[in-house]
Design an enzyme around this catalytic site. Structure first.
Site, PDB file in Angstrom:
ATOM      1  N   SER A  86       0.829  -1.203   0.000  1.00 19.25           N
ATOM      2  CA  SER A  86       0.000   0.000   0.000  1.00 19.25           C
ATOM      3  C   SER A  86       0.870   1.261   0.000  1.00 19.25           C
ATOM      4  O   SER A  86       1.617   1.486  -0.940  1.00 19.25           O
ATOM      5  CB  SER A  86      -0.971  -0.043   1.192  1.00 19.25           C
ATOM      6  OG  SER A  86      -2.077   0.812   1.001  1.00 19.25           O
ATOM      7  N   HIS A 236      -7.366  -6.294   0.568  1.00 21.53           N
ATOM      8  CA  HIS A 236      -6.230  -5.372   0.495  1.00 21.53           C
ATOM      9  C   HIS A 236      -5.054  -5.841   1.342  1.00 21.53           C
ATOM     10  O   HIS A 236      -3.899  -5.639   0.970  1.00 21.53           O
ATOM     11  CB  HIS A 236      -6.692  -3.984   0.950  1.00 21.53           C
ATOM     12  CG  HIS A 236      -5.626  -2.932   0.870  1.00 21.53           C
ATOM     13  ND1 HIS A 236      -4.945  -2.641  -0.293  1.00 21.53           N
ATOM     14  CD2 HIS A 236      -5.116  -2.101   1.830  1.00 21.53           C
ATOM     15  CE1 HIS A 236      -4.071  -1.677  -0.061  1.00 21.53           C
ATOM     16  NE2 HIS A 236      -4.152  -1.334   1.211  1.00 21.53           N
TER      17      HIS A 236
END
Length: 258
Positions: A86, A236
């Site tokens: 991320s 994610h």
């Protein structure tokens, strides 16, 4: 900048792991041990404004990439493998386009080089609603945060950053005021007029929307020797939700026989 870090493993090829926003190096301890057991010296690094690294200066990817370069020089690390999730993935991409030829391989987890709109707004509201100076325990913090974030796993991840201060009350390991004002920087686009030819692996979670099929073209524009792997059953937080598949995919890219 003296970044806080932890080394896992004594010998092997150096591999750097950078966490995402709201994270810190402890999030990667279990994964790092599995990687180190396969012949790597793993460095877990707290990016600035996170964990136990200094909370000073700006929060943008040129700065975070420069921090990484300085860290590698301080530790005399040459041609490492760079892994980032991320926000950490954005940092290693920025490093790659700014300092090409100084690393062996690049691994980016569930993020692309494109610009992302401001998100985490509700989480930031929830974190700012917690009176850290007066709460008595994490349960009280969780009760408040639950009004803004329904998923227990996300709240547990965020509240790992809550620590008890010596002078009383609690504090955050991340720089909440800065994140609250500069979150747009965390979604900034990574771009360059030069292509980075170094081999790169982009991993995405099957249930995540951070890297879409149509994003592959933009990835290959910057990293023509990149490949995209989808981890089934993951969102994610690929490495936390499917750790065995994450490690297996990483090691296969690094040409390690399990």
């Amino acid at each position: 900048m003296q970044l806080n870090f932890k080394q896992i493993g004594e010998t092997g090829k150096p591999l750097i792991i950078l966490h995402g926003v709201f994270g810190f190096l402890d999030n990667w301890l279990t994964i790092s041990k599995a990687i180190a057991d396969n012949g790597f010296k793993v460095y877990l690094v707290d990016q600035r404004h996170h964990g136990r690294s200094p909370q000073e200066g700006p929060l943008n990817f040129p700065t975070l990439a420069a921090d990484l370069k300085e860290f590698l020089e301080q530790q005399q690390i040459i041609d490492p493998i760079l892994v980032g999730h991320s926000m950490g993935g954005k940092t290693v991409m920025e490093y790659a386009v700014t300092y090409p030829g100084t690393f062996e391989k690049l691994v980016v987890v569930d993020i692309g080089p494109k610009a992302y709109p401001i998100h985490h707004t509700k989480i930031l509201k929830g974190l700012n609603a917690i009176p850290v100076d007066t709460i008595e325990n994490r349960n009280q913090a969780d009760e408040i945060l639950s009004e803004y974030e329904p998923l227990l796993s996300v709240r547990q991840f965020l509240l790992k950053n809550l620590y008890r201060k010596d002078e009383g009350g609690f504090g955050w390991r991340f720089n909440l005021p800065l994140l609250s004002t500069d979150m747009a920087n965390v979604g900034a686009e990574i771009n360059s007029s030069q292509k980075v030819e170094t081999p790169a692996l982009f991993m995405r979670g099957e249930k995540s929307t951070y890297i879409l099929d149509e994003d592959l073209e933009g990835i290959l524009d910057l990293f023509p020797n990149a490949r995209l792997e989808t981890i089934i059953g993951a969102g994610h937080w690929v490495q936390a939700e499917q750790p065995k598949a994450f490690v297996a995919t990483l090691l296969e890219f690094l040409e390690v026989t399990i």
